[in-house]
Design a protein around this motif. Structure first.
Motif, PDB file in Angstrom:
ATOM      1  N   ILE A 108       0.844  -1.197   0.000  1.00 46.76           N
ATOM      2  CA  ILE A 108       0.000   0.000   0.000  1.00 46.76           C
ATOM      3  C   ILE A 108       0.880   1.247   0.000  1.00 46.76           C
ATOM      4  N   ASP A 109       1.906   1.253   0.856  1.00 48.47           N
ATOM      5  CA  ASP A 109       2.818   2.397   0.921  1.00 48.47           C
ATOM      6  C   ASP A 109       3.549   2.605  -0.399  1.00 48.47           C
ATOM      7  N   ALA A 110       3.890   1.508  -1.078  1.00 45.49           N
ATOM      8  CA  ALA A 110       4.604   1.627  -2.350  1.00 45.49           C
ATOM      9  C   ALA A 110       3.787   2.416  -3.364  1.00 45.49           C
ATOM     10  N   ILE A 111       2.467   2.236  -3.343  1.00 45.19           N
ATOM     11  CA  ILE A 111       1.601   2.961  -4.272  1.00 45.19           C
ATOM     12  C   ILE A 111       1.287   4.363  -3.763  1.00 45.19           C
ATOM     13  N   CYS A 112       0.978   4.477  -2.487  1.00 42.23           N
ATOM     14  CA  CYS A 112       0.537   5.768  -1.950  1.00 42.23           C
ATOM     15  C   CYS A 112       1.696   6.729  -1.681  1.00 42.23           C
ATOM     16  N   LYS A 113       2.845   6.186  -1.279  1.00 50.97           N
ATOM     17  CA  LYS A 113       3.981   7.033  -0.908  1.00 50.97           C
ATOM     18  C   LYS A 113       5.155   6.900  -1.871  1.00 50.97           C
ATOM     19  N   GLY A 114       5.318   5.709  -2.444  1.00 48.21           N
ATOM     20  CA  GLY A 114       6.418   5.483  -3.366  1.00 48.21           C
ATOM     21  C   GLY A 114       7.646   4.921  -2.680  1.00 48.21           C
ATOM     22  N   LEU A 115       8.493   4.284  -3.466  1.00 50.94           N
ATOM     23  CA  LEU A 115       9.754   3.730  -2.991  1.00 50.94           C
ATOM     24  C   LEU A 115      10.909   4.416  -3.699  1.00 50.94           C
ATOM     25  N   LEU A 182      12.425   2.932   1.791  1.00 46.66           N
ATOM     26  CA  LEU A 182      11.066   3.454   1.760  1.00 46.66           C
ATOM     27  C   LEU A 182      11.150   4.969   1.807  1.00 46.66           C
ATOM     28  N   THR A 183      10.569   5.612   0.842  1.00 46.03           N
ATOM     29  CA  THR A 183      10.742   7.046   0.682  1.00 46.03           C
ATOM     30  C   THR A 183      10.220   7.811   1.885  1.00 46.03           C
ATOM     31  N   ALA A 184      11.093   8.599   2.490  1.00 42.76           N
ATOM     32  CA  ALA A 184      10.660   9.431   3.611  1.00 42.76           C
ATOM     33  C   ALA A 184       9.766  10.565   3.108  1.00 42.76           C
ATOM     34  N   LYS A 185      10.094  11.090   1.928  1.00 44.60           N
ATOM     35  CA  LYS A 185       9.286  12.140   1.328  1.00 44.60           C
ATOM     36  C   LYS A 185       8.292  11.507   0.366  1.00 44.60           C
ATOM     37  N   LYS A 186       7.039  11.755   0.608  1.00 42.50           N
ATOM     38  CA  LYS A 186       5.986  11.144  -0.204  1.00 42.50           C
ATOM     39  C   LYS A 186       6.082  11.611  -1.652  1.00 42.50           C
ATOM     40  N   LYS A 187       6.030  10.659  -2.578  1.00 39.99           N
ATOM     41  CA  LYS A 187       6.050  10.995  -3.993  1.00 39.99           C
ATOM     42  C   LYS A 187       4.679  11.501  -4.433  1.00 39.99           C
ATOM     43  N   GLU A 188       4.702  12.437  -5.336  1.00 39.41           N
ATOM     44  CA  GLU A 188       3.451  12.941  -5.888  1.00 39.41           C
ATOM     45  C   GLU A 188       2.883  11.919  -6.870  1.00 39.41           C
ATOM     46  N   ARG A 189       1.610  11.638  -6.737  1.00 37.50           N
ATOM     47  CA  ARG A 189       0.930  10.741  -7.665  1.00 37.50           C
ATOM     48  C   ARG A 189      -0.079  11.553  -8.480  1.00 37.50           C
ATOM     49  N   PRO A 190      -0.308  11.161  -9.724  1.00 40.35           N
ATOM     50  CA  PRO A 190      -1.238  11.921 -10.575  1.00 40.35           C
ATOM     51  C   PRO A 190      -2.700  11.563 -10.327  1.00 40.35           C
ATOM     52  N   PHE A 191      -3.006  11.130  -9.107  1.00 44.94           N
ATOM     53  CA  PHE A 191      -4.385  10.796  -8.753  1.00 44.94           C
ATOM     54  C   PHE A 191      -4.590  11.080  -7.268  1.00 44.94           C
ATOM     55  N   ASN A 192      -5.833  11.328  -6.896  1.00 42.42           N
ATOM     56  CA  ASN A 192      -6.173  11.507  -5.487  1.00 42.42           C
ATOM     57  C   ASN A 192      -6.188  10.152  -4.786  1.00 42.42           C
ATOM     58  N   ILE A 193      -5.889  10.154  -3.501  1.00 46.68           N
ATOM     59  CA  ILE A 193      -5.907   8.924  -2.711  1.00 46.68           C
ATOM     60  C   ILE A 193      -6.838   9.122  -1.518  1.00 46.68           C
ATOM     61  N   ILE A 194      -7.822   8.245  -1.405  1.00 49.38           N
ATOM     62  CA  ILE A 194      -8.729   8.241  -0.254  1.00 49.38           C
ATOM     63  C   ILE A 194      -8.554   6.908   0.460  1.00 49.38           C
ATOM     64  N   LYS A 195      -8.166   6.953   1.732  1.00 52.39           N
ATOM     65  CA  LYS A 195      -7.988   5.726   2.507  1.00 52.39           C
ATOM     66  C   LYS A 195      -9.188   5.500   3.415  1.00 52.39           C
ATOM     67  N   ILE A 196      -9.686   4.270   3.407  1.00 52.12           N
ATOM     68  CA  ILE A 196     -10.767   3.863   4.301  1.00 52.12           C
ATOM     69  C   ILE A 196     -10.215   2.773   5.211  1.00 52.12           C
ATOM     70  N   GLY A 197     -10.124   3.066   6.500  1.00 50.96           N
ATOM     71  CA  GLY A 197      -9.620   2.092   7.464  1.00 50.96           C
ATOM     72  C   GLY A 197     -10.762   1.461   8.239  1.00 50.96           C
ATOM     73  N   LEU A 198     -10.841   0.144   8.210  1.00 51.33           N
ATOM     74  CA  LEU A 198     -11.922  -0.576   8.883  1.00 51.33           C
ATOM     75  C   LEU A 198     -11.480  -1.042  10.265  1.00 51.33           C
ATOM     76  N   ASN A 199     -12.428  -1.037  11.190  1.00 54.17           N
ATOM     77  CA  ASN A 199     -12.163  -1.532  12.537  1.00 54.17           C
ATOM     78  C   ASN A 199     -13.475  -2.028  13.125  1.00 54.17           C
ATOM     79  N   THR A 200     -13.385  -2.820  14.173  1.00 57.01           N
ATOM     80  CA  THR A 200     -14.589  -3.318  14.824  1.00 57.01           C
ATOM     81  C   THR A 200     -14.238  -3.741  16.245  1.00 57.01           C
ATOM     82  N   ASP A 201     -15.231  -4.186  16.977  1.00 56.79           N
ATOM     83  CA  ASP A 201     -15.015  -4.687  18.331  1.00 56.79           C
ATOM     84  C   ASP A 201     -14.011  -5.838  18.308  1.00 56.79           C
TER      85      ASP A 201
END
Length: 222
Positions: A108-115, A182-201
């Motif tokens: 996930i980080d490889a796509i959202c932040k880059g390597l 792992l890139t400390a500085k996030k790479k710019e991607r040509p698309f918006n990123i929306i993260k949905i994190g799921l959790n439960t009891d």
């Protein structure tokens, strides 16, 4: 007139939380496709213990990176980044929204932040590690990686020998931890990123996990 950016929706969360079900609902709503970022689901030889989408789930929405590679061929995080971005570029020509589901935080980080560009590897070291795996088992590889690159060890799929060996061969070839690439500085991607994190009891989640493990055992996990 400015062109509107495309959007990648990323569904994350613990195992058995319902990521696949939500990803399918999103894909159906947006009439789009799903990209798996689960490192064990890539490999066509690994069926038991990977919780791959069922045949019905695969039919409910187009999926990518499920049974797409062989465990006999090295497929690194950098390979996934390059191949997934190329695929997304093509898919975004047909869709305004794509869905990614994982899985593996490293991918996930490889796509959202880059390597960073990964270094060349000494093939003799890779061969030696493969021999170590064959002779001593994955526990030996896990222990060595945990000592040399604990940050990568905590993020990677510890049941996947290829991922373990990848971490070791980088540090043994270069003297630098794979986690440092792992890139400390996030790479710019040509698309918006929306993260949905799921959790439960927690009790409910453990019940779901136990049920999933029971099904895996019935399928022949041990």
């Amino acid at each position: 007139m400015q062109t509107q950016k495309k959007t990648l929706i990323v569904v994350v969360g613990p195992t058995a939380i319902g990521k696949t079900a939500l990803a399918i609902k999103l894909a159906q709503f947006y009439q789009t496709e799903i990209i798996s970022a689960d490192s064990r689901q890539f490999f066509k030889e690994m069926h038991i213990g990977t919780a791959k989408p069922s045949a019905e789930e695969l039919a409910a929405a187009p999926h990518h990176f499920i049974d797409s590679h062989s465990i006999k061929t090295l497929f690194s995080t950098g390979d996934f980044e390059a191949q997934a971005l190329k695929l997304m570029e093509a898919l975004f020509k047909e869709h305004n929204v794509l869905v990614m589901v994982g899985g593996s935080g490293l991918y996930i980080d490889a796509i959202c932040k880059g390597l960073d560009d990964l270094p060349e590897i000494d093939l003799a070291i890779r061969e030696k590690l493969n021999q170590q795996l064959a002779n001593e088992g994955i526990e030996s590889i896990q222990t060595q990686l945990q000592e040399l690159d604990p940050e990568y060890y905590e993020k990677v799929d510890q049941a996947n020998p290829q991922r373990m060996i990848r971490g070791l061969e980088v540090v043994l070839s270069t003297g630098k931890k794979l986690s440092s690439f792992l890139t400390a500085k996030k790479k710019e991607r040509p698309f918006n990123i929306i993260k949905i994190g799921l959790n439960t009891d927690r009790a409910l989640l453990y019940e779901r996990i136990n049920h999933r493990v029971d099904l895996m055992m019935e399928a022949g996990l041990l």
